[in-house]
Design a protein around this motif. Structure first.
Motif, PDB file in Angstrom:
ATOM      1  N   ASP A   1       0.853  -1.233  -0.002  1.00  0.00           N
ATOM      2  CA  ASP A   1       0.023  -0.171   0.086  1.00  0.00           C
ATOM      3  C   ASP A   1       0.774   1.230  -0.045  1.00  0.00           C
ATOM      4  O   ASP A   1       0.715   2.352  -0.718  1.00  0.00           O
ATOM      5  N   HIS A   2       1.982   1.359   0.625  1.00  0.00           N
ATOM      6  CA  HIS A   2       2.922   2.356   0.803  1.00  0.00           C
ATOM      7  C   HIS A   2       3.407   2.621  -0.544  1.00  0.00           C
ATOM      8  O   HIS A   2       3.485   3.764  -1.071  1.00  0.00           O
TER       9      HIS A   2
ATOM     10  N   ILE B   1      10.419   6.565   1.807  1.00  0.00           N
ATOM     11  CA  ILE B   1       9.338   5.404   2.047  1.00  0.00           C
ATOM     12  C   ILE B   1      10.181   4.423   2.321  1.00  0.00           C
ATOM     13  O   ILE B   1      10.095   3.452   3.163  1.00  0.00           O
TER      14      ILE B   1
ATOM     15  N   PRO C   1      12.932   4.459   5.184  1.00  0.00           N
ATOM     16  CA  PRO C   1      12.469   4.409   6.716  1.00  0.00           C
ATOM     17  C   PRO C   1      11.595   3.234   7.091  1.00  0.00           C
ATOM     18  O   PRO C   1      11.591   2.674   8.176  1.00  0.00           O
ATOM     19  N   SER C   2      10.965   2.703   6.105  1.00  0.00           N
ATOM     20  CA  SER C   2      10.033   1.500   6.187  1.00  0.00           C
ATOM     21  C   SER C   2      10.902   0.213   6.565  1.00  0.00           C
ATOM     22  O   SER C   2      10.698  -0.864   7.084  1.00  0.00           O
TER      23      SER C   2
ATOM     24  N   PHE D   1       8.479   1.446  14.432  1.00  0.00           N
ATOM     25  CA  PHE D   1       7.240   2.173  14.182  1.00  0.00           C
ATOM     26  C   PHE D   1       6.253   0.942  14.559  1.00  0.00           C
ATOM     27  O   PHE D   1       6.689  -0.214  14.377  1.00  0.00           O
ATOM     28  N   GLU D   2       5.020   1.357  14.897  1.00  0.00           N
ATOM     29  CA  GLU D   2       4.037   0.370  15.021  1.00  0.00           C
ATOM     30  C   GLU D   2       3.706  -0.568  13.968  1.00  0.00           C
ATOM     31  O   GLU D   2       3.735  -0.209  12.691  1.00  0.00           O
TER      32      GLU D   2
END
Ligand SMILES: Nc1ncnc2c1ncn2[C@@H]1O[C@H](COP(=O)(O)OP(=O)(O)OP(=O)(O)O)[C@@H](O)[C@H]1O
Ligand SMILES: [Mg+2]
Lengths: 307, 546
Positions: B438-439, B457, B460-461, B539-540
């Motif tokens: 989705d990102h 994107i 960071p992910s 992150f969550e």
């Protein structure tokens, strides 16, 4: 004189969408390609709001993602404005079912993400202003520095909407945007969207399972026939004046008529499906059928609560 | 409970708990919660599980270790127990302090130097009686112990002497009777010869038995004599300490006087001035000679001014150098692994191209990489004299200049990099490849270009997984480094281990045990640091490491 110079080419501003003979086939490793959508034809006028309903798995998301350019088109074509589309772009903003925010960015940064590309010549301050404005429109002026993990699902979806409208798109595409929200938040966000669309004169398409939503929000309600080889089954024009007031619309007898019509369409399709199920692929059908019934029951329970 | 009513403390409760959580010291959070009176029962249970039980386990371990060390005996003495190890640690730190003091002494000048000298001399004056007393103590303890041993063995010794006497009498008697028997033999009489043979065999068997008995007895006596006395050991320890301190003081005084940098410079300058004055009166060849002498003296003076104290390396220095080396290698590895990992994750073709290399090089042991790196590094790395870069490293570079960056150091660092980069590479590739679809769709709709997509994107992910990989890499690197240093004799903890292994001092075995804890604790700290980083970038719903 000068204002005329600044005006872009009128053709580039056109916001109509023409979908003609759209076909989508998914490759099937064990046989003939699986044709989900066939001969889907629809013309959307500028500034028109279309809602797309149909049984689960009939291909609504497929049509919407093709329109967004995220999904390859197998046949036919889509023209937005006066240009045939072949890739995604900021002229067609998408609000996904899950908000799809970047968890490592706060709301401001999430909205800013696309703004930089869409306004390459804007100054920093102008970009900032655009982002702040978009967030204010969805009611998040106070939460610019918040990270997704610190916000409720509704607030996250608001950021998703702000991100979409900050791009100043021609077309806004919404795929079950409120599917995961409670009914109160859902209504709030419906109002937000309606307001934005009215002001920005955007063309929009919303995919939804909620019959009330489809009727309340749209100018025309497109009912898709069942897949495979789904197309436009029926189109229902919704004849309420804008701006729409929820209390007024919900009291209107026409509202119930529209609802009954849509439900009847879906029900009939469900029966149709269960009778044809014997002849077609059992698994897919069984799955969609179940979901289809869910849609009905959901709509009925909603109806009783409203009535 | 204690803090619950105070406003300030109740305000910082959650920040404290969050800091604990981020740093991974989660065992502390029940303590904090208990202080705030939050569900005392639950907290007590957690405390007993995560604090008391580990402490009990540690105590149990120390007891088992203490017991085990008395049972196992090796050629290099008995295995050091907890106490010996503690003492060895103490002596290591004492050595470090001495070296530091000497280093300071080398550069002291003026009144400070005089004062330090006075102090050192005063202390040295007191040392002689102390050393003498310690030596006497050792002599006394040894004599006393010899007395004890003698008493314990006296019965056995006299028995051994008596047995020896009677056995040798027996043996000569048997020999005599055999000789007599031999005389009576008539050639050709088989039975007589057979009988004779039997007698002879009987004699040798008996003699062997007697010898063995004597040997066993002697061994028993020796064992008692070899037993170490705690008193003697203590006295010896005190004596060594005193002797070491005295030696240190003498050396320190040397550094404050004859070896002192300031003094050396002063005398050299005075001499040069004197020579210069003399030069003014000279002409002809004598002037040439004198001027040459002065020039030489001047350049020597410059060298002296630049010199630093050159003493043996302390464990502290070696630890610092090891940490420097592991980070050097770790950073080299990260700089290689992260870009390649990102490319692998982004592009399956590149991944396919890299797979064979990863598969082949990953299992290669540091022992193989090190000699290769050493050969290459010594060939490539120029000496600091003829390379501006190396000169910079030795003279001016930030913190590096104290650490003699030599080919062995570089080879160790590269070995660390080569062995540790794989975890980072694999995790980075996984992190990049498993980005939320989705990102990516969002990026496509926003028409992000390659670089914004990469930096806003993709990276960071993937960061949580990249850091998970880095954490594993640092752990692997730390393990590899000690071995690499040991083999390449690059100054560092590995070198310290090698030195202790090779030197037969009574406490070098215990010092190795100290190193076990030093290496373990540093490794733990490095891991903790990486955990903090990893939590900060997580992150969550972020993916976890493989
Ligand atoms: N990538 C794919 N490969 C193969 N088949 C697919 C793929 N994506 C969707 N399909 C099939 O296409 C059909 C339509 O899917 P689509 O997601 O458009 O349905 P939908 O109408 O949006 O359903 P829902 O209301 O549940 O969201 C489904 O039968 C699905 O199995
Ligand atoms: Mg869908």
């Amino acid at each position: 004189m000068s204002s005329l110079e600044l005006m872009p080419d009128p053709a580039a501003l056109r916001r109509s969408v023409e979908i003609s003979n759209l076909i989508k086939e998914y490759p099937n490793p064990y046989g003939e390609d699986f044709r989900v959508v066939e001969n889907f034809n629809l013309n959307i006028r500028e500034g028109e709001f279309i809602s797309l309903i149909g049984h689960s798995g009939c291909g609504k998301s497929t049509v919407l993602t093709m329109l967004a350019g995220l999904n390859e088109i197998s046949g036919g074509g889509i023209i937005v404005g006066n240009k045939e589309i072949d890739s995604p772009g900021p002229d067609r903003a998408v609000v996904f079912q899950s908000p799809c925010l970047m968890p490592w960015m706060n709301s401001f940064q999430n909205v800013m993400l696309g703004v930089k590309n869409v306004y390459p010549h804007a100054t920093k301050a102008e970009r900032r202003q655009i982002v702040e404005h978009s967030l204010a429109v969805v009611g998040l002026a106070d939460s610019m520095k918040k990270y997704p993990a610190e916000m409720s699902g509704g607030m996250q979806q608001r950021v998703g909407i702000a991100r979409a409208i900050a791009l100043q798109p021609k077309v806004l595409l919404l795929d079950e945007p409120f599917g995961r929200l409670d009914s109160l938040t859902r209504m709030e966000l419906q109002d937000v969207i309606i307001e934005i669309l009215a002001r920005e004169k955007l063309t929009a398409m919303i995919v939804t399972h909620d019959v009330d939503e489809a009727v309340f929000m749209a100018d025309r309600c497109v009912m898709m026939s069942n897949g495979p080889k789904a197309g436009v089954g029926e189109i229902l024009g919704i004849d309420f004046a804008r701006p729409r007031n929820r209390e007024v619309v919900y009291q209107d007898p026409k509202f119930f008529e529209y609802r009954e019509h849509l439900l009847a369409f879906l029900e009939q399709r469900a029966h149709l499906k269960s009778s044809t199920r014997v002849f077609s692929d059992g698994d897919t059908m069984g799955y969609t059928d179940k979901k289809g019934l869910e849609l009905e029951s959901h709509a009925t329970s909603k109806a009783t609560s409203v009535a | 409970m204690i803090f619950a009513h105070m406003k300030f403390f109740s305000k910082i409760k959650y920040p404290i708990l969050k800091a604990i959580d981020v740093s991974g010291l989660t065992f502390l959070s029940p303590v904090v919660r208990l202080c705030y009176g939050e569900e005392p029962r639950v907290q007590m249970k957690k405390i007993s599980q995560w604090i008391l039980i580990p402490i009990c386990a540690i105590i149990l371990f120390i007891f088992l270790w203490a017991y085990g060390s008395t049972v196992v005996k090796t050629k290099s003495g008995s295995v050091p127990g907890p106490l010996e190890t503690l003492k060895a640690g103490e002596s290591i730190s004492k050595f470090g302090n001495y070296e530091k003091a000497k280093e300071e002494a080398y550069t002291l000048t003026g009144p400070e130097r005089d004062e330090a000298l006075k102090k050192a001399q005063a202390r040295l004056g007191k040392m002689d009686p102390i050393v003498k007393a310690a030596t006497d103590q050792v002599g006394g303890a040894k004599a006393q112990y010899a007395e004890v041993i003698k008493k314990r063995t006296s019965g056995m010794t006299s028995r051994r002497d008596a047995l020896k006497k009677s056995y040798s009498a027996n043996q000569s008697a048997r020999k005599a009777s055999l000789a007599a028997l031999a005389d009576t033999l008539t050639p050709g009489n088989e039975t007589a010869y057979e009988n004779f043979m039997k007698e002879v065999k009987d004699h040798t068997d008996k003699t062997d038995l007697e010898k063995e008995e004597l040997a066993t007895l002697a061994k028993e006596i020796k064992e008692i004599e070899d037993e170490k006395s705690d008193d003697v050991a203590k006295a010896l320890f005190a004596q060594t300490r005193a002797a070491e301190e005295r030696q240190f003081l003498q050396k320190q005084i040397d550094q404050l006087t004859t070896q002192n940098k300031g003094l050396k410079i002063e005398t050299a300058q005075a001499k040069i001035q004197e020579d210069a004055r003399v030069l003014l009166t000279l002409t002809g060849p004598e002037a040439v000679k004198a001027a040459g002498k002065i020039a030489k003296a001047r350049s020597r003076l410059v060298k002296t001014e630049e010199s630093v104290y050159a003493g043996p390396k302390t464990l502290g220095y070696q630890i610092k150098r090891s940490i420097l080396c592991v980070f050097a290698g770790f950073l080299i590895g990260a700089f290689i692994a992260i870009p390649i990992g990102i490319l692998c994750g982004l592009n399956s073709t590149f991944m396919a191209a890299m797979t064979p290399f990863i598969a082949i090089f990953k299992p290669v042991s540091p022992i193989v990489w090190l000699p290769i790196c050493l050969i290459i590094a010594s060939a490539v790395v120029p000496s600091p004299d003829d390379s501006a870069f190396m000169d910079w490293l030795w003279e001016d570079a930030w913190i590096l200049n104290h650490y003699d960056i030599n080919p062995a150091f570089i080879a160790s660092a590269i070995t660390v990099a080569l062995c540790s980069l794989w975890a980072t590479l694999a995790n980075t590739a996984l992190g990049v490849a498993s980005i939320d679809k989705d990102h990516l769709n969002v990026a496509r709709v926003l028409k992000l270009g390659f670089w914004p997509r990469l930096f806003k994107i993709v990276i960071p992910s993937a960061l949580p997984l990249i850091f998970a990989g880095l954490r594993i890499s640092l752990g692997v690197g730390w393990m590899v480094l000690i071995a690499a240093e040991l083999l390449s004799s690059s100054e560092g903890i590995g070198k310290f281990v090698w030195d202790q292994f090779n030197n037969g001092a009574s406490d070098s075995f215990a010092k190795l045990f100290v190193v076990v804890f030093v290496v373990g604790i540093i490794g733990l700290l490095l891991d903790r640091i990486m955990i903090v980083f990893q939590r900060l970038v997580s992150f969550e719903g972020s993916p976890t490491a493989i």
